[in-house]
Design a protein around this motif. Structure first.
Motif, PDB file in Angstrom:
ATOM      1  N   HIS A  51      15.489 -13.930  78.773  1.00 47.87           N
ATOM      2  CA  HIS A  51      15.778 -15.285  79.254  1.00 47.87           C
ATOM      3  C   HIS A  51      16.814 -15.967  78.362  1.00 47.87           C
ATOM      4  CE1 HIS A  51      12.899 -15.399  82.467  1.00 47.87           C
ATOM      5  NE2 HIS A  51      11.866 -15.210  81.681  1.00 47.87           N
ATOM      6  N   ILE A  52      16.665 -15.811  77.061  1.00 50.58           N
ATOM      7  CA  ILE A  52      17.610 -16.419  76.124  1.00 50.58           C
ATOM      8  C   ILE A  52      19.006 -15.851  76.337  1.00 50.58           C
ATOM      9  CG2 ILE A  52      18.281 -16.533  73.694  1.00 50.58           C
ATOM     10  CD1 ILE A  52      16.068 -18.434  74.137  1.00 50.58           C
ATOM     11  N   SER A  53      19.108 -14.539  76.523  1.00 46.02           N
ATOM     12  CA  SER A  53      20.414 -13.895  76.707  1.00 46.02           C
ATOM     13  C   SER A  53      21.123 -14.424  77.945  1.00 46.02           C
ATOM     14  CB  SER A  53      20.225 -12.377  76.801  1.00 46.02           C
ATOM     15  OG  SER A  53      21.456 -11.734  77.017  1.00 46.02           O
ATOM     16  N   ARG A  54      20.387 -14.534  79.050  1.00 45.55           N
ATOM     17  CA  ARG A  54      20.996 -15.047  80.284  1.00 45.55           C
ATOM     18  C   ARG A  54      21.390 -16.518  80.126  1.00 45.55           C
ATOM     19  NH1 ARG A  54      17.001 -11.623  82.585  1.00 45.55           N
ATOM     20  NH2 ARG A  54      15.504 -13.339  82.716  1.00 45.55           N
ATOM     21  N   LEU A  55      20.518 -17.300  79.491  1.00 45.29           N
ATOM     22  CA  LEU A  55      20.813 -18.717  79.292  1.00 45.29           C
ATOM     23  C   LEU A  55      22.025 -18.890  78.392  1.00 45.29           C
ATOM     24  CD1 LEU A  55      20.092 -21.692  79.606  1.00 45.29           C
ATOM     25  CD2 LEU A  55      18.441 -21.422  77.734  1.00 45.29           C
ATOM     26  N   ALA A  67      29.711 -22.133  81.382  1.00 43.21           N
ATOM     27  CA  ALA A  67      29.846 -23.521  81.829  1.00 43.21           C
ATOM     28  C   ALA A  67      30.560 -24.393  80.798  1.00 43.21           C
ATOM     29  CB  ALA A  67      28.462 -24.109  82.126  1.00 43.21           C
ATOM     30  N   ASP A  68      30.926 -23.795  79.646  1.00 41.73           N
ATOM     31  CA  ASP A  68      31.569 -24.562  78.574  1.00 41.73           C
ATOM     32  C   ASP A  68      30.741 -25.804  78.226  1.00 41.73           C
ATOM     33  OD1 ASP A  68      33.443 -25.189  76.655  1.00 41.73           O
ATOM     34  OD2 ASP A  68      34.782 -26.234  78.055  1.00 41.73           O
ATOM     35  N   ALA A  69      29.469 -25.563  77.956  1.00 44.06           N
ATOM     36  CA  ALA A  69      28.537 -26.668  77.708  1.00 44.06           C
ATOM     37  C   ALA A  69      28.668 -27.272  76.317  1.00 44.06           C
ATOM     38  CB  ALA A  69      27.100 -26.185  77.918  1.00 44.06           C
ATOM     39  N   GLY A  70      29.399 -26.601  75.431  1.00 38.95           N
ATOM     40  CA  GLY A  70      29.589 -27.153  74.094  1.00 38.95           C
ATOM     41  C   GLY A  70      28.399 -26.950  73.178  1.00 38.95           C
ATOM     42  N   VAL A  71      27.512 -26.015  73.525  1.00 39.47           N
ATOM     43  CA  VAL A  71      26.353 -25.707  72.688  1.00 39.47           C
ATOM     44  C   VAL A  71      26.224 -24.203  72.562  1.00 39.47           C
ATOM     45  CG1 VAL A  71      25.127 -27.809  73.361  1.00 39.47           C
ATOM     46  CG2 VAL A  71      24.730 -25.695  74.637  1.00 39.47           C
ATOM     47  N   THR A  72      25.516 -23.777  71.553  1.00 43.57           N
ATOM     48  CA  THR A  72      25.288 -22.355  71.355  1.00 43.57           C
ATOM     49  C   THR A  72      23.846 -22.124  70.914  1.00 43.57           C
ATOM     50  OG1 THR A  72      26.040 -20.378  70.174  1.00 43.57           O
ATOM     51  CG2 THR A  72      26.028 -22.439  68.945  1.00 43.57           C
ATOM     52  N   ILE A  73      23.294 -20.974  71.265  1.00 46.45           N
ATOM     53  CA  ILE A  73      21.930 -20.615  70.864  1.00 46.45           C
ATOM     54  C   ILE A  73      22.021 -19.552  69.778  1.00 46.45           C
ATOM     55  CG2 ILE A  73      19.710 -19.692  71.597  1.00 46.45           C
ATOM     56  CD1 ILE A  73      20.336 -20.602  74.426  1.00 46.45           C
ATOM     57  N   ASN A  74      21.551 -19.906  68.585  1.00 42.40           N
ATOM     58  CA  ASN A  74      21.519 -18.966  67.478  1.00 42.40           C
ATOM     59  C   ASN A  74      20.093 -18.469  67.293  1.00 42.40           C
ATOM     60  OD1 ASN A  74      24.250 -19.433  66.961  1.00 42.40           O
ATOM     61  ND2 ASN A  74      23.781 -21.182  65.656  1.00 42.40           N
ATOM     62  N   GLY A  75      19.966 -17.212  66.911  1.00 43.94           N
ATOM     63  CA  GLY A  75      18.633 -16.644  66.756  1.00 43.94           C
ATOM     64  C   GLY A  75      18.449 -15.916  65.444  1.00 43.94           C
ATOM     65  N   VAL A  76      17.216 -15.886  64.987  1.00 40.80           N
ATOM     66  CA  VAL A  76      16.832 -15.074  63.840  1.00 40.80           C
ATOM     67  C   VAL A  76      15.809 -14.077  64.348  1.00 40.80           C
ATOM     68  CG1 VAL A  76      15.763 -15.040  61.571  1.00 40.80           C
ATOM     69  CG2 VAL A  76      17.263 -16.952  62.206  1.00 40.80           C
ATOM     70  N   GLY A  84      12.792 -16.893  65.679  1.00 42.74           N
ATOM     71  CA  GLY A  84      12.943 -17.887  66.736  1.00 42.74           C
ATOM     72  C   GLY A  84      14.399 -18.142  67.058  1.00 42.74           C
ATOM     73  N   TYR A  85      14.648 -19.256  67.745  1.00 41.54           N
ATOM     74  CA  TYR A  85      15.988 -19.605  68.202  1.00 41.54           C
ATOM     75  C   TYR A  85      16.262 -21.077  67.930  1.00 41.54           C
ATOM     76  CZ  TYR A  85      16.002 -15.161  70.737  1.00 41.54           C
ATOM     77  OH  TYR A  85      15.973 -13.827  71.052  1.00 41.54           O
ATOM     78  N   MET A  86      17.559 -21.393  67.821  1.00 41.52           N
ATOM     79  CA  MET A  86      17.985 -22.754  67.557  1.00 41.52           C
ATOM     80  C   MET A  86      19.172 -23.095  68.447  1.00 41.52           C
ATOM     81  SD  MET A  86      19.620 -24.357  64.046  1.00 41.52           S
ATOM     82  CE  MET A  86      18.298 -23.653  63.062  1.00 41.52           C
ATOM     83  N   LEU A  87      19.124 -24.289  69.097  1.00 43.18           N
ATOM     84  CA  LEU A  87      20.237 -24.773  69.905  1.00 43.18           C
ATOM     85  C   LEU A  87      21.083 -25.705  69.046  1.00 43.18           C
ATOM     86  CD1 LEU A  87      21.351 -24.766  72.877  1.00 43.18           C
ATOM     87  CD2 LEU A  87      20.147 -26.934  73.163  1.00 43.18           C
TER      88      LEU A  87
END
Length: 224
Positions: free
Chosen positions: A193-197, A204-213, A217-220
């Motif tokens: 789910h995270i990969s697709r999101l 969409a050039d949303a201006g955000v990124t999801i980083n993961g450890v 967990g994950y961080m937006l």
């Protein structure tokens, strides 16, 4: 919103869970006081829908245990015992609301919204990061003025991350936000789910990124 439905009638429990899930709510189910007690101690719920006529006792006896575990969690009693004296007993026992069967599901939803609007439960109506915004009331994401449509699970992941933007969100919290206890989930389902999101946010050039450890967990975060 994550709810616990305490109801011993399988058809009623199933109908409630199906209807609540259609409104993007995560639901768990207990059919007795004993199971409900274990789940309340083990889980983190935003509200509890509680039947009175359970096989091992009156559902009202569960309310003191709920209050001891988490004093402010809303409890809506949903029962066939709808006479005035019984409603008064339910409210005096600590229930936040009391709804007699039969009932309209739309009324239950309205009562849920009402108890969640009380001061102890008020949360922001919308959150924004980068070019992305999320209307928490209407469950709608946008990138600037364009609607950003997502499947239900990905929308729940996004909401959990946006509510905690800039902070690492443990995998356990994300799993609780997206899946019920009865859902069959493989170890890599959340990562998928995270990969697709992540890909859709980039497209969409949303201006955000999801980083993961890995394994944590994950961080937006907002893109700089």
């Amino acid at each position: 919103m994550r709810l616990l439905v305490v109801e011993d009638e399988p058809e009623m429990a199933g109908a409630l869970q199906s209807a609540l899930r259609r409104h993007d709510m995560i639901t768990d189910h207990a059919d007795s006081l004993a199971i409900a007690t274990e789940m309340i101690l083990a889980g983190s719920y935003d509200a509890i829908i509680l039947d009175r006529g359970l096989p091992d006792g009156d559902g009202l006896s569960l309310i003191p245990k709920i209050r001891q575990h988490r004093a402010s969690i809303p409890v809506i009693v949903l029962t066939a015992r709808g006479r005035l004296a019984e409603r008064i007993t339910g409210l005096d026992s600590g229930a936040d609301d009391y709804l007699a069967k039969p009932f309209a599901f739309e009324e239950l939803l309205a009562r849920l919204r009402a108890v969640m609007r009380r001061p102890d439960h008020i949360s922001p109506m919308s959150v924004k990061l980068g070019r992305l915004s999320l209307d928490l009331d209407h469950r709608e994401a946008r990138v600037e003025d364009m609607r950003f449509d997502l499947p239900r699970r990905e929308l729940l992941v996004l909401e959990a991350l946006m509510r905690r933007a800039g902070r690492m969100v443990p995998r356990e919290i994300l799993m609780e936000s997206v899946f019920g206890m009865s859902d069959e989930v493989q170890s890599n389902t959340l990562d998928s789910h995270i990969s697709r999101l992540r890909r859709k946010l980039a497209d969409a050039d949303a201006g955000v990124t999801i980083n993961g450890v890995r394994g944590v967990g994950y961080m937006l975060m907002e893109q700089i």
